[in-house]
Write a protein that holds these residues in place. Structure first.
Motif, PDB file in Angstrom:
ATOM      1  N   GLY A 115      30.862  67.896  49.027  1.00  9.45           N
ATOM      2  CA  GLY A 115      30.560  66.036  48.521  1.00  9.45           C
ATOM      3  C   GLY A 115      28.873  66.950  48.673  1.00  9.45           C
ATOM      4  O   GLY A 115      28.162  66.343  47.126  1.00  9.45           O
ATOM      5  N   VAL A 116      27.741  67.102  49.559  1.00 12.02           N
ATOM      6  CA  VAL A 116      26.593  67.441  49.445  1.00 12.02           C
ATOM      7  C   VAL A 116      26.248  68.395  48.477  1.00 12.02           C
ATOM      8  O   VAL A 116      25.165  67.806  47.679  1.00 12.02           O
ATOM      9  N   ALA A 117      27.920  69.739  48.647  1.00 19.10           N
ATOM     10  CA  ALA A 117      27.172  69.621  47.908  1.00 19.10           C
ATOM     11  C   ALA A 117      26.998  70.051  46.002  1.00 19.10           C
ATOM     12  O   ALA A 117      26.027  70.351  45.015  1.00 19.10           O
ATOM     13  N   CYS A 118      27.792  69.475  46.107  1.00 21.46           N
ATOM     14  CA  CYS A 118      28.514  68.361  44.764  1.00 21.46           C
ATOM     15  C   CYS A 118      26.887  67.468  43.875  1.00 21.46           C
ATOM     16  O   CYS A 118      27.035  67.682  43.209  1.00 21.46           O
ATOM     17  N   LEU A 119      26.666  66.872  44.954  1.00 18.50           N
ATOM     18  CA  LEU A 119      25.420  66.028  44.445  1.00 18.50           C
ATOM     19  C   LEU A 119      24.343  66.537  44.118  1.00 18.50           C
ATOM     20  O   LEU A 119      23.848  66.396  43.199  1.00 18.50           O
ATOM     21  N   GLU A 120      23.766  67.642  44.901  1.00 15.46           N
ATOM     22  CA  GLU A 120      23.028  68.151  44.480  1.00 15.46           C
ATOM     23  C   GLU A 120      23.409  69.432  43.011  1.00 15.46           C
ATOM     24  O   GLU A 120      22.387  69.204  42.176  1.00 15.46           O
ATOM     25  N   LEU A 121      24.574  69.275  42.969  1.00 18.28           N
ATOM     26  CA  LEU A 121      24.528  69.398  41.545  1.00 18.28           C
ATOM     27  C   LEU A 121      24.876  68.319  40.475  1.00 18.28           C
ATOM     28  O   LEU A 121      25.224  69.318  39.332  1.00 18.28           O
ATOM     29  N   ARG A 122      24.683  67.716  40.653  1.00 21.78           N
ATOM     30  CA  ARG A 122      24.614  66.324  40.148  1.00 21.78           C
ATOM     31  C   ARG A 122      26.508  66.281  40.131  1.00 21.78           C
ATOM     32  O   ARG A 122      26.349  65.409  38.306  1.00 21.78           O
ATOM     33  N   ARG A 123      27.499  67.000  40.984  1.00 18.62           N
ATOM     34  CA  ARG A 123      28.667  66.788  40.277  1.00 18.62           C
ATOM     35  C   ARG A 123      29.458  65.443  40.838  1.00 18.62           C
ATOM     36  O   ARG A 123      30.286  65.956  41.932  1.00 18.62           O
TER      37      ARG A 123
END
Length: 252
Positions: free
Chosen positions: A44-52
């Motif tokens: 989830g955090v990685a997705c936030l970083e990628l704006r997904r």
């Protein structure tokens, strides 16, 4: 390996690795295994970083479901959220925070507000003496009380920002003012976090003074820097990005 990629900011690789790890852990331990929730949090955090943001939201919600089952009955305190009773626990607080941030990024402001209200209620249910984590001797870390206070201040700041976006200036001001009192009690009057929060307070007061002049919510929001913060899983830090500050503290 996913944690290493997170440190290297290879967020696409993190998502792939977490997805694979989740599938493996589900096959070995079942879908309710705590390790599955940990993978989902990192994803989830990685997705936030990628704006997904939709995938981030889905990851955090599934992690919350697993954590709620895992931690049910452990604290003796519960908070209502979306028609369910969630156990009051620091891990649940962090997930609610991340869900709120995801909703904010998706411009679902009412849902984000409800999520941060639940986050704040849960933070207040937890005593300052309840451990957030333990040191190597399995003793309660003495810094936890200060970090808990800063966590409450962060949630109040998030609510202040959301109420600002919703043009609810009185509620925005009330939340910012409570946040700065907590920040001052831990950081002192001259810390940059405190200065930035006071700057937000001054801006809201200026808007209240000009209440008879129409200012769109988007124009008003642009006076405030950054985006809502979220828990950085790999560093264990809560980021005060919405306050334009480099300050961070662990495991809130």
């Amino acid at each position: 390996l996913g944690a290493v990629c997170m440190k290297c900011r290879r967020y696409g690789d993190v998502i792939k690795l977490c997805d694979g790890a989740c599938r493996l852990r589900v096959s070995l331990f079942g879908p309710e295994a705590p390790g599955v929730a940990s993978c989902l949090c990192m994803q989830g955090v990685a997705c936030l970083e990628l704006r997904r943001y939709p995938l981030a939201l889905a990851s955090f919600k599934e992690a919350l479901r697993i954590r709620a089952t895992e931690l049910s009955g452990t604290s003796g305190k519960e908070v209502e959220y979306n028609g369910a009773s969630l156990p009051a626990h620091p891990l649940v607080v962090r997930l609610l925070n991340n869900i709120g941030c995801s909703l904010f990024e998706l411009d679902e402001l009412e849902s984000a507000k409800e999520t941060f209200v639940a986050t704040l209620q849960m933070q207040r249910e937890l005593k300052l003496t309840d451990p957030l984590r333990y040191n190597s001797s399995f003793e309660v870390d003495p810094k936890d009380a200060h970090q808990r206070l800063l966590g409450v201040a962060l949630t109040l700041g998030n609510l202040g920002t959301i109420y600002l976006r919703l043009n609810e200036l009185d509620l925005s001001l009330a939340n910012y003012e409570e946040a700065v009192l907590l920040q001052e009690s831990v950081l002192g009057e001259h810390h940059e976090v405190v200065t930035d929060t006071r700057r937000n307070i001054d801006a809201v007061k200026a808007e209240q003074a000009n209440a008879n002049t129409f200012v769109s919510s988007s124009t008003r929001a642009n006076k405030f820097t950054g985006v809502l913060p979220y828990v950085s899983y790999h560093e264990g830090k809560r980021l005060y990005s919405n306050l334009a500050s480099a300050f961070s503290c662990k495991d809130l």
